[in-house]
Motif scaffolding. Sequence first.
Motif, short mmCIF file in Angstrom:
data_model
loop_
_atom_site.label_atom_id
_atom_site.label_comp_id
_atom_site.label_asym_id
_atom_site.label_seq_id
_atom_site.Cartn_x
_atom_site.Cartn_y
_atom_site.Cartn_z
N ARG A 39 -3.97 12.96 -2.32
CA ARG A 39 -3.50 11.98 -3.29
C ARG A 39 -2.91 10.76 -2.59
O ARG A 39 -2.01 10.87 -1.77
CB ARG A 39 -2.44 12.62 -4.19
CG ARG A 39 -2.15 11.86 -5.46
CD ARG A 39 -3.22 12.14 -6.48
NE ARG A 39 -3.26 13.55 -6.84
CZ ARG A 39 -4.33 14.17 -7.32
NH1 ARG A 39 -5.45 13.49 -7.49
NH2 ARG A 39 -4.29 15.45 -7.64
N GLY A 40 -3.44 9.55 -2.86
CA GLY A 40 -2.93 8.33 -2.25
C GLY A 40 -3.46 8.05 -0.86
O GLY A 40 -2.98 7.15 -0.18
N LEU A 41 -4.47 8.84 -0.42
CA LEU A 41 -4.98 8.68 0.94
C LEU A 41 -5.63 7.32 1.17
O LEU A 41 -5.50 6.74 2.25
CB LEU A 41 -5.99 9.80 1.24
CG LEU A 41 -6.60 9.82 2.64
CD1 LEU A 41 -5.51 9.97 3.70
CD2 LEU A 41 -7.62 10.94 2.77
N GLY B 176 -6.69 5.00 -9.98
CA GLY B 176 -6.95 4.93 -8.54
C GLY B 176 -6.03 3.91 -7.90
O GLY B 176 -5.11 3.36 -8.55
N THR B 177 -6.28 3.62 -6.63
CA THR B 177 -5.42 2.72 -5.87
C THR B 177 -5.38 1.31 -6.47
O THR B 177 -4.31 0.73 -6.69
CB THR B 177 -5.91 2.64 -4.41
OG1 THR B 177 -5.84 3.94 -3.82
CG2 THR B 177 -5.04 1.69 -3.60
N PHE B 178 -6.55 0.75 -6.76
CA PHE B 178 -6.61 -0.62 -7.26
C PHE B 178 -5.97 -0.73 -8.64
O PHE B 178 -5.25 -1.70 -8.93
CB PHE B 178 -8.07 -1.09 -7.33
CG PHE B 178 -8.23 -2.53 -7.71
CD1 PHE B 178 -7.78 -3.55 -6.87
CD2 PHE B 178 -8.80 -2.88 -8.93
CE1 PHE B 178 -7.91 -4.89 -7.24
CE2 PHE B 178 -8.93 -4.21 -9.30
CZ PHE B 178 -8.48 -5.21 -8.45
N HIS B 179 -6.17 0.27 -9.49
CA HIS B 179 -5.57 0.25 -10.83
C HIS B 179 -4.05 0.35 -10.74
O HIS B 179 -3.33 -0.29 -11.51
CB HIS B 179 -6.12 1.40 -11.67
CG HIS B 179 -5.56 1.42 -13.06
ND1 HIS B 179 -4.81 2.47 -13.55
CD2 HIS B 179 -5.62 0.51 -14.07
CE1 HIS B 179 -4.45 2.21 -14.79
NE2 HIS B 179 -4.93 1.02 -15.13
N CYS B 180 -3.55 1.13 -9.76
CA CYS B 180 -2.10 1.23 -9.56
C CYS B 180 -1.53 -0.11 -9.12
O CYS B 180 -0.46 -0.53 -9.59
CB CYS B 180 -1.80 2.32 -8.54
SG CYS B 180 -0.05 2.70 -8.34
N PHE C 65 0.83 -1.21 0.00
CA PHE C 65 0.00 0.00 0.00
C PHE C 65 0.86 1.25 0.00
O PHE C 65 0.52 2.26 -0.63
CB PHE C 65 -0.93 0.00 1.22
CG PHE C 65 -1.97 -1.07 1.20
CD1 PHE C 65 -3.14 -0.93 0.46
CD2 PHE C 65 -1.79 -2.25 1.91
CE1 PHE C 65 -4.10 -1.92 0.43
CE2 PHE C 65 -2.75 -3.25 1.89
CZ PHE C 65 -3.90 -3.09 1.15
N ASP C 66 1.98 1.20 0.71
CA ASP C 66 2.89 2.35 0.74
C ASP C 66 3.54 2.56 -0.61
O ASP C 66 3.72 3.71 -1.05
CB ASP C 66 3.96 2.12 1.82
CG ASP C 66 4.79 3.35 2.06
OD1 ASP C 66 4.28 4.31 2.68
OD2 ASP C 66 5.96 3.39 1.61
N THR C 67 3.90 1.48 -1.29
CA THR C 67 4.48 1.59 -2.63
C THR C 67 3.50 2.24 -3.59
O THR C 67 3.86 3.10 -4.39
CB THR C 67 4.89 0.20 -3.15
OG1 THR C 67 5.85 -0.38 -2.26
CG2 THR C 67 5.48 0.28 -4.55
N VAL C 68 2.24 1.84 -3.49
CA VAL C 68 1.19 2.43 -4.34
C VAL C 68 1.05 3.92 -4.03
O VAL C 68 0.95 4.75 -4.94
CB VAL C 68 -0.15 1.70 -4.13
CG1 VAL C 68 -1.30 2.46 -4.78
CG2 VAL C 68 -0.07 0.29 -4.72
N LYS C 69 1.05 4.26 -2.75
CA LYS C 69 0.92 5.66 -2.34
C LYS C 69 2.05 6.51 -2.94
O LYS C 69 1.79 7.57 -3.53
CB LYS C 69 0.94 5.77 -0.82
CG LYS C 69 0.85 7.18 -0.28
CD LYS C 69 1.29 7.27 1.17
CE LYS C 69 2.79 7.17 1.30
NZ LYS C 69 3.28 7.44 2.67
N VAL C 70 3.29 6.07 -2.79
CA VAL C 70 4.44 6.82 -3.27
C VAL C 70 4.42 6.90 -4.80
O VAL C 70 4.75 7.94 -5.39
CB VAL C 70 5.76 6.18 -2.78
CG1 VAL C 70 6.96 6.83 -3.44
CG2 VAL C 70 5.85 6.30 -1.27
N THR C 71 4.01 5.83 -5.46
CA THR C 71 3.93 5.82 -6.92
C THR C 71 2.92 6.85 -7.41
O THR C 71 3.18 7.61 -8.37
CB THR C 71 3.54 4.42 -7.43
OG1 THR C 71 4.49 3.46 -6.96
CG2 THR C 71 3.50 4.39 -8.95
#
Length: 320
Positions: free
Chosen positions: A257-259, A44-48, A22-28
């Motif tokens: 963003r990424g919340l 969005g998060t799931f697509h990332c 989840f942190d990797t997705v947030k930073v990306t």
Amino acid sequence: LHFLNLLCSVPGAAGVLVGHPFDTVKVTIYFFFPNHVDRPLYRGTFHCFQSIIRQESVFGLYKGIGSPMMGLTFINAIVFGVQGNAIRRLGQDTPTNQFLAGATAGAIQCVICCPMELAKTRMQMQGTGMRKSSTVKLYKNSLDCLTRIYKREGLRGVNRGMVTTLIRETPGFGVYFLAYDVLTRTLGCEPEDPYMIPKLLFAGGMAGIASWLSTYPVDVIKSRLQADGVGGVNKYSSIADCVRQSVQREGYMVFTRGLTSTLLRAFPVNAATFATVTLVLIYARGGDDCPKDCESAPLAQPTPPPVQQAPPTQIQPSSL
């Protein structure tokens, strides 16, 4: 204290394993959205999540995990050690003192937290968007990352983002311990309660969420400053310049963003950490006095001991 840190590192390590993707997705999302405002790479998060797995395999989600794994025990030792000693110094276990003690612990642990998160962020950005067959790698691991940054930029480079880390961690940990204290007192987490563990997990998870919500905009800026220069070019000259460019390009929604991925990660990680620390403190005392020491003060005041037996600095008992 060493035994407590050892036990805390087990659920902490499990929390990192679960929460790091989840942190990797947030930073990306932090890093790539500003470069593709008109046509975002991720919906969005799931697509990332899907995109990283498709391009880099599942291991792409765990880039940079070595850094938080190495710093986990040290950060837990500093945070809970400093917070406990600060409460003793303040002399009374009140919600206000919990906030002050937590803020103190948050500020001190930045010495480890900032370089650790810098290495984590740089490793997470390495190879993002490339196919898993790509061999282009600037850093071998988190330690190599910090070594290279130090050789190139010195201590200032290793501590990039320290000011924003302080601004985030100081009030963030204050809210963290304050929320946990208020929730455990409200829920009544007595050791004899059969629902004590679920209550502790809920209180810890919600404390983590409250902490992130209180400082999330600062984390957006911190992560962008630490990721800046990965491609060889620095876009931001200062904190104010990063805020100005981010708002100008993306509007004020940039601070959320990424919340989603952050909150999904915050609950299980902090639930496990706080519940483990509290349970270890409860059962380490042992004996018949354990329930008394762990009662939430507003719900059930313990019978005061004789005046001659109570030390003058006795603090009010709480669930932590």
